[in-house]
Structures are given as structure tokens and as C-alpha cells.
Design an enzyme around this catalytic site. Structure first.
Site, PDB file in Angstrom:
ATOM      1  N   LYS A 139       0.757  -1.379  -0.044  1.00  0.00           N
ATOM      2  CA  LYS A 139       0.146   0.071   0.079  1.00  0.00           C
ATOM      3  C   LYS A 139       0.840   1.340   0.104  1.00  0.00           C
ATOM      4  O   LYS A 139       0.375   2.318  -0.499  1.00  0.00           O
ATOM      5  CB  LYS A 139      -1.034  -0.120   1.049  1.00  0.00           C
ATOM      6  CG  LYS A 139      -2.181  -1.102   0.974  1.00  0.00           C
ATOM      7  CD  LYS A 139      -2.923  -1.058   2.128  1.00  0.00           C
ATOM      8  CE  LYS A 139      -4.145  -2.032   1.808  1.00  0.00           C
ATOM      9  NZ  LYS A 139      -3.777  -3.403   1.759  1.00  0.00           N
ATOM     10  N   GLU A 223      -2.648   7.441   7.406  1.00  0.00           N
ATOM     11  CA  GLU A 223      -3.252   8.411   6.428  1.00  0.00           C
ATOM     12  C   GLU A 223      -4.371   9.037   7.126  1.00  0.00           C
ATOM     13  O   GLU A 223      -4.952   8.449   8.200  1.00  0.00           O
ATOM     14  CB  GLU A 223      -3.630   7.676   5.125  1.00  0.00           C
ATOM     15  CG  GLU A 223      -4.831   6.622   4.922  1.00  0.00           C
ATOM     16  CD  GLU A 223      -4.819   5.812   3.862  1.00  0.00           C
ATOM     17  OE1 GLU A 223      -4.048   5.845   3.058  1.00  0.00           O
ATOM     18  OE2 GLU A 223      -6.008   5.285   3.994  1.00  0.00           O
ATOM     19  N   ASN A 258     -14.596  -2.867   8.916  1.00  0.00           N
ATOM     20  CA  ASN A 258     -14.072  -2.663   7.812  1.00  0.00           C
ATOM     21  C   ASN A 258     -14.182  -3.870   6.775  1.00  0.00           C
ATOM     22  O   ASN A 258     -13.693  -3.909   5.692  1.00  0.00           O
ATOM     23  CB  ASN A 258     -12.669  -2.192   7.960  1.00  0.00           C
ATOM     24  CG  ASN A 258     -12.268  -1.015   8.767  1.00  0.00           C
ATOM     25  OD1 ASN A 258     -13.003   0.171   8.353  1.00  0.00           O
ATOM     26  ND2 ASN A 258     -11.507  -1.051   9.716  1.00  0.00           N
ATOM     27  N   GLU A 298     -10.369   0.277  -5.338  1.00  0.00           N
ATOM     28  CA  GLU A 298     -11.255   0.572  -4.207  1.00  0.00           C
ATOM     29  C   GLU A 298     -10.991   2.359  -3.788  1.00  0.00           C
ATOM     30  O   GLU A 298      -9.979   2.677  -3.982  1.00  0.00           O
ATOM     31  CB  GLU A 298     -11.134  -0.221  -2.991  1.00  0.00           C
ATOM     32  CG  GLU A 298     -11.259  -1.572  -3.456  1.00  0.00           C
ATOM     33  CD  GLU A 298     -11.520  -2.344  -2.082  1.00  0.00           C
ATOM     34  OE1 GLU A 298     -11.316  -1.686  -0.904  1.00  0.00           O
ATOM     35  OE2 GLU A 298     -11.620  -3.664  -1.986  1.00  0.00           O
ATOM     36  N   GLU A 311      -7.027   1.571  -2.341  1.00  0.00           N
ATOM     37  CA  GLU A 311      -6.232   0.377  -2.484  1.00  0.00           C
ATOM     38  C   GLU A 311      -6.620  -0.222  -3.906  1.00  0.00           C
ATOM     39  O   GLU A 311      -7.835  -0.013  -4.404  1.00  0.00           O
ATOM     40  CB  GLU A 311      -6.049  -0.429  -1.403  1.00  0.00           C
ATOM     41  CG  GLU A 311      -7.357  -1.418  -1.200  1.00  0.00           C
ATOM     42  CD  GLU A 311      -7.426  -2.357   0.051  1.00  0.00           C
ATOM     43  OE1 GLU A 311      -6.489  -2.233   0.765  1.00  0.00           O
ATOM     44  OE2 GLU A 311      -8.432  -2.943   0.421  1.00  0.00           O
ATOM     45  N   ASN A 313      -6.840  -4.155  -5.201  1.00  0.00           N
ATOM     46  CA  ASN A 313      -6.850  -5.482  -5.007  1.00  0.00           C
ATOM     47  C   ASN A 313      -6.451  -6.224  -6.276  1.00  0.00           C
ATOM     48  O   ASN A 313      -7.421  -6.333  -7.221  1.00  0.00           O
ATOM     49  CB  ASN A 313      -8.171  -6.193  -4.438  1.00  0.00           C
ATOM     50  CG  ASN A 313      -8.578  -5.525  -3.154  1.00  0.00           C
ATOM     51  OD1 ASN A 313      -7.714  -5.476  -2.358  1.00  0.00           O
ATOM     52  ND2 ASN A 313      -9.562  -5.070  -2.686  1.00  0.00           N
TER      53      ASN A 313
END
Length: 685
Positions: A139, A223, A258, A298, A311, A313
Site C-alpha cells: 500500500k 493516512e 471494515n 477501491e 487500494e 486488489n
């Protein structure tokens, strides 16, 4: 002519067309388990490709093993000893002669080393290149690439955060609240929100523990946490010939911890202009890493439709079925095409939105107990059917839900021309879905779908927290719904009594029904085999076209209450014996209904009350799982809120805190122990 030449010829003609003369692969090994393994096998079987399953010891008799043409045992129950054992899966490829591997999602699906090893063995990885996995799987690095590709990014501190002190400094730069994230994370694991410095310290430790447990990598980044956003993602598809397309977005804002719970496609919130802009950025990011196969970008979207890269995937996403339903594409087949060197079957101009699709993730968990996982054997299991209903599952009746893997029972998908019709089909499917032997979240799913807020589309990732600030407690019955539940319980008891050979058949029965503490005189009159009239304290409930036999779980009827037609309703009976209390499941929530004869009701007050255990001086396990850490010792003085035990189940960790100020009398567990639900962990003086 080789497949590669066929693909190149199509590309040179200036258009991508469906290549029908394709052999794809001889044998595909699916390096996964459960529903995604079954999903991949379904497409392979359609295309005439032989399949190989891998399985752990407890999965020996599972559905995906039975579906495969061959199966190879790869180790013990824990993922690290089986599905994450790259060496054993590579050996299974060699032993079976598989010429391709589909990784599914999770496990090794985003492991670049796995893709590299397969490449060296000349076995095709049905996924992106290892370079793309490396670039997007980290990431920290992916955010740098996204910024270089002019993709909108969430404000944050660039690079890895090594210590708590660095985290505090990063928080000062971006401002609280912050998101502490595992660089290698995904699926909601290794992600924690902190609103202040004290909480950041606690969540840092928890995120690192979870990251190590789930990914073997505890590198962290920090972040800015965007409060109250929508979580919307874009599916991309690419081939090895340079074509990359963006498919319509998926709305994934209904989440707990999440992790997504309900998804739909498209999103009510996204207009054509925003959809085009999001798709263009997703394609730009994919092109920056020469991406091929299926992947998902995403994004978080604020109330002004500003969107930020979250991110990427580099795998097939859990919720891919809703995209398949609205695009009429088989994404697994597109992945096979891309892996084989063939062009995609569509161009960007070919992609249209066909209706609406919704996916509900049915989990083995108890949403009324903070989503505590549930394990056990499925003693009864019947999947719903009907027009526009799809069930992607990897289980069947008799399957075991284990503490070692994700608690998902299935993905329930519905499709229709409109969102309203799609939700209606989903409600019916959930009501018809029979799951016995474990707790499940159907009641929560049903409640969300019936919510006016959800139906309006005005949702965010904080939906569940906002709608259920004290936690979900089950569906709250409206007066008419309570009448329906009473009537059905009384009809069931009437039919049960008439089913006994020693009893004379009756056409009417009088009961005292008690629901949620309220008792009512309830009279059942049998007008016909499928028509019952029930009077409840003067209210008239007509049940016509009744379908239910003793021992059958689902009860259906057309209901009319005091002349108002409710339409077709589906309820479930959770017990079938001669107990005094019949439990009726309505909208996923179980309601115990005491159904007594007048004499039984008269005698009830003199019956001894049930004994209730005093747990005020006990710390109980809220779920089955494994003890990660014990933080208390005998004789230690503790205060309310102090962390005592850390439990892990289904890859998620939970900190158990003291409910009282006390002194520890006895510690019954140690790190590494497996515990059952409500097992006594610690005793207090």
C-alpha cells in the site's frame, strides 16, 4: 494456428472479438477453498477444463473437494499449515500436471512470490504479473504509483511508519482521526481508526498483531481517516494485448469492522459523469503497472462526489457476482482468456448496465453480540431459489463452520430490472434461507434492507454504527407483524397437535399466546387444509394458501389482517417438538412464542422458575476462538476497562476488558488455548 496468433490477429484487425476456438487450459488447480473454489470450478467445468482442489484436514469432505476432478491434501487446519503452504501447493501442481493455477481471493492470491514460482515452473498464474502484485500489494508503494498516474489519493504521510513516535508525528501532520493500516493488508484486517493519541497507541498494537497473524507482515502506514464516506470500487479487466476496461461501480458502504456486508451495483449515488471519471482513473492506475486479468480499484467517495484512491486488489473480488449480473460477463472466464493470452471478449464501448444487483454476505456470526463468530455443524441447510436469485456457497448440509477460516456461509445475490425489485427478491430469498446449527446475520441483513435510510440510498461506511449505536438487537416488531408471528405459532401448534395419531383431529384450537411479555387469547379455526382463520384478542388474521408440514422449516402463506392484505409472507419454525414455547423466525429474527392451552396457562404460575447463573464475577469468552495473550495474573488488582485477554477467531482479534473493579482469583487459560463460546476465562474475587 496457435492461440496466441489467433489473439494477435484479432488485435491487428483493430477490434476485439470473441474467439470461439479456444482451448484455454487442460487442468486448473484452484489454490483456495470454499465458495470461491466452487465458483472457479463452475466456469472451468462449463469450458471443459479439468480441475484440481487442494484441501486441509478439516476440509476433506467439503463441497469444493467433491466438485473437483482431483483433490490434494496440503496440510492441517490452520491456514499457515495448509492453504498458505506455497511449497505444498506447488508440489500439488507438479503431481497433478496442472498447467494453470487460479488463486481465488485471500491466501496466496496476492503473493508475488507465488506467481514468480509458478512462472519458473511454466505454470500459468490466472492473475496479474508478479510485478503488478508487488506494485499494488504494497500500500505504501501503490499510493506513490497512484499519485504518479494522477489518481486522486487520500492525504497521508508517504512511506512506512516504523514506530509509535513516527505515527504520532504523522498524526500531527494529517490531523486526527487517522487510519492505521497494514501495508500488506486487505479484507478489513490490520486496519484501525484512532481519534486521539491515546487510542492511536492502543490501535497501533492491535493493528500490528492482526497484520502479523493475517499476512506475516506488520509494516504500517498512516493516512487521514475520511469520516462518513462511501466505499465505492471499480472493477477493471485487462488482457496481455494492452486492452484495459472499467466495469460499472459497486457500492460497498455497508460494512462492519471494515469488512463489507451488503454490496450493490451500480451505486445510486454515482452519476454517469462521475462513473466515467472514476473508471478513467482506475484504468490509468492499471495501465501504470501493465495490468492484465481482473482487479479492483477501491475508492472512498465524499458527499460532494470527490473520490480518493484507497487500494487496488490484484485478484478476483469477493463481490464480483453483482458485476457479473449487471454486465452479463463471466469474470472468471475473462481471467482465463487473459491468462491464455487471448483478448477480452468486450471493449469499453460494449459494456452496458443491465438492471440492478445486490449481494448479501451471510456470515456465521451473531450480530446481537458484537458480531461474535459462530462455529459448528450445519444441521439443516436449504438455499433459496427463484427468478433472479443466485447463491455462491461452498457448503452443504452437514458442513462444519470452523474457527480457522472466514465465517462466511455464502454470498446471496439477487438481480432484477430495478433496485426496488432487486431488494424485494433479496428479502424473500433471505426469508426462505434455512440455516441451522450456527448463529447467522440474516436478521441484520433483513433489517438493513427494510430501513428507509438504506432504501433512500443515503448511506456511508458508518451506516451500521449510526443506525445501531447501541448495537443490533434484532428486528423490532410492528403491531401487525406481532399478530402475524402469533398467528403462525398458533397454527403450527394446532397442526402439530392434529398430527398425533392418538389425538382426534380438531378443526379449532384455543391457546394463550405470549410474545415479548404480552399474552393474548388466540383461537385457530381451520377452514380448509390451506386456510386458517386466527382471532387474537379480537384481531382477525386470515392465512390462505398455507404451505407447511410438521417438520418443515419454512412456513408460507398469504396474510390478511383485519381486512388489510399483507401478501405472501415467509416465516420459519425453529423447533418442531411438543415444547410449550415455539420459536418463530420472522425477518431473520427468532421470536419465542409461548403457546399454551387454557389449562397449561392456568398452571404456569406454580411452575418453578429456571435457574440463572450469576456471571458477575466471571470473564466469559464472547465467542469460540484461540487465546492470543493473557494480560492478567492471579492476585492482580484490575479496574473496569482494563485489557485482560486477547482472543482470535476467523483471523480477527478481539480485546476482552474487565467488566468490574476486582482482584483476579483464577486464570483458567493461557496463550495458545482454544476456547468455546461462554467458557470461563478469568474468575474474580
Amino acid at each position: 494456428m496457435s492461440l496466441r496468433r489467433v489473439a494477435l490477429r484479432c488485435q491487428r484487425r483493430g477490434k476485439v472479438e470473441l474467439v470461439k476456438d479456444t482451448h484455454y487450459f487442460n487442468k486448473v488447480l484452484i489454490a483456495n477453498r470454499g465458495e470461491i473454489a466452487c465458483r472457479v470450478m463452475k466456469t472451468c467445468k462449463k469450458l471443459g477444463i479439468r480441475t484440481v482442489a487442494v484441501y486441509s484436514t478439516p476440509d476433506e469432505h467439503s463441497k469444493h473437494v467433491k466438485m473437483a476432478d482431483e483433490a490434494v491434501h496440503v496440510g492441517a487446519a490452520a491456514s499457515r499449515d495448509s492453504y498458505l503452504r506455497m511449497d505444498r501447493i506447488l508440489q500439488a501442481c507438479k503431481d497433478t500436471g496442472a498447467d494453470a493455477v487460479h488463486p481465488g481471493y485471500g491466501f496466496l492470491s496476492e503473493n508475488a512470490e507465488f506467481a514468480r514460482e509458478l512462472e519458473q515452473l511454466n505454470i500459468e498464474f490466472i492473475g496479474p504479473s508478479h510485478q503488478a502484485i508487488d506494485a499494488m500489494g504494497d500500500k505504501i508503494h501503490s499510493k506513490k504509483l497512484a499519485a504518479q498516474a494522477n489518481v486522486s489519493c487520500i492525504p497521508g504521510v508517504e512511506g512506512e511508519i516504523h514506530t509509535k513516535e513516527e505515527m504520532y508525528e504523522a498524526a500531527e501532520v494529517v490531523g486526527y482521526p487517522i487510519m492505521i493500516k497494514a501495508s500488506a493488508g486487505g479484507g478489513g484486517k490490520g486496519m484501525r481508526i484512532a481519534w486521539n493519541k491515546k487510542q492511536a497507541s492502543q490501535e497501533w498494537d492491535a493493528a500490528k498483531r492482526e497484520a502479523i497473524s493475517s499476512f506475516g507482515d506488520d509494516r504500517m502506514l498512516v493516512e487521514k481517516y475520511i469520516d462518513n464516506p462511501r466505499h465505492i470500487e471499480v472493477q477493471v479487466l485487462g488482457d496481455k494485448l494492452g486492452t484495459i476496461v472499467a466495469l460499472p461501480e459497486r457500492e460497498c458502504s455497508i460494512q462492519r469492522r471494515n469488512q463489507k456486508v451488503i454490496e450493490e451495483a451500480p451505486s445510486m449515488f454515482i452519476d454517469p459523469e462521475t462513473r466515467k471519471a472514476m473508471g478513467a482513473q482506475a484504468v490509468a492506475l492499471a495501465r501504470a503497472v501493465n495490468y492484465h486479468t481482473a482487479g479492483t480499484v477501491e475508492m472512498l467517495v465524499d458527499s460532494q462526489k470527490n473520490f480518493y484512491f484507497l487500494e487496488m486488489n490484484t485478484r478476483l473480488q469477493v463481490e464480483h457476482p453483482i458485476t457479473e449480473e449487471i454486465t452479463k460477463l463471466d469474470l472468471v472466464e475473462e481471467m482465463l482468456r487473459a491468462a491464455r493470452g487471448l483478448p477480452l471478449s468486450v471493449t469499453q464501448d460494449d459494456i452496458k448496465i443491465h438492471g440492478w444487483a445486490t449481494e448479501c454476505r451471510v456470515y456465521a456470526e451473531d450480530p446481537t453480540r458484537n458480531y461474535a463468530p459462530s462455529i459448528g455443524m450445519l444441521s439443516r441447510y436449504i438455499e433459496p431459489t427463484g427468478e433472479g436469485v443466485r447463491v455462491d456457497s461452498g457448503i452443504s448440509e452437514g458442513s462444519e463452520i470452523s474457527m480457522y477460516y472466514d465465517p462466511m456461509i455464502c454470498k446471496l445475490i439477487t438481480h432484477a430490472d430495478t433496485r426496488e425489485e432487486c431488494m424485494s427478491r433479496m428479502n424473500t430469498a433471505l426469508d426462505q434461507y434455512v440455516v441451522r446449527g450456527v448463529n447467522h446475520n440474516i436478521a441484520l441483513l433483513r433489517d438493513v434492507l427494510m430501513s428507509k435510510v438504506y432504501q433512500s440510498g443515503d448511506i456511508s461506511t458508518k451506516y451500521l454504527a449510526n443506525e445501531y449505536p447501541e448495537g443490533f438487537a434484532g428486528h423490532v416488531l410492528e403491531p401487525s407483524e406481532a399478530l402475524s408471528v402469533r398467528a403462525v405459532a398458533a397454527i403450527m401448534k394446532h397442526k402439530f397437535e392434529n398430527s398425533k395419531e392418538t389425538r382426534k383431529k380438531k378443526t379449532s384450537s384455543e391457546f394463550r399466546t405470549t410474545l415479548e411479555g404480552e399474552t393474548a387469547v388466540t383461537i385457530v379455526s381451520e377452514k380448509a387444509a390451506d386456510h386458517f382463520s386466527v382471532v387474537i384478542d379480537g384481531a382477525q388474521v386470515e392465512c390462505e394458501e398455507v404451505e407447511w408440514l410438521v417438520g418443515k422449516p419454512v412456513f408460507s402463506a398469504n396474510l390478511t389482517i383485519d381486512g388489510k392484505t399483507l401478501g405472501k409472507e415467509y416465516l420459519q419454525c425453529l423447533n418442531f417438538n411438543d415444547e410449550l414455547t415455539w420459536t418463530v423466525q420472522y425477518m431473520g429474527t427468532p421470536y419465542p412464542v409461548s403457546v399454551l392451552s387454557p389449562l397449561q396457562f392456568e398452571l404456569k404460575p406454580i411452575m418453578p422458575p429456571p435457574k440463572v447463573q450469576d456471571t458477575s464475577k466471571l470473564l466469559l469468552a464472547p465467542m469460540p476462538g484461540a487465546v492470543v495473550k493473557v494480560c492478567a495474573s492471579v492476585g492482580q488488582k484490575i479496574v473496569v476497562g482494563e485489557e485482560l485477554v486477547i482472543l482470535e477467531a476467523m483471523k480477527m482479534q478481539q480485546s476482552l476488558i474487565s467488566p468490574v473493579d476486582a482482584v483476579v482469583k483464577k486464570v483458567n487459560v493461557q496463550a495458545g488455548d482454544a476456547v468455546e463460546d461462554e467458557q470461563i476465562l478469568i474468575e474474580f474475587e
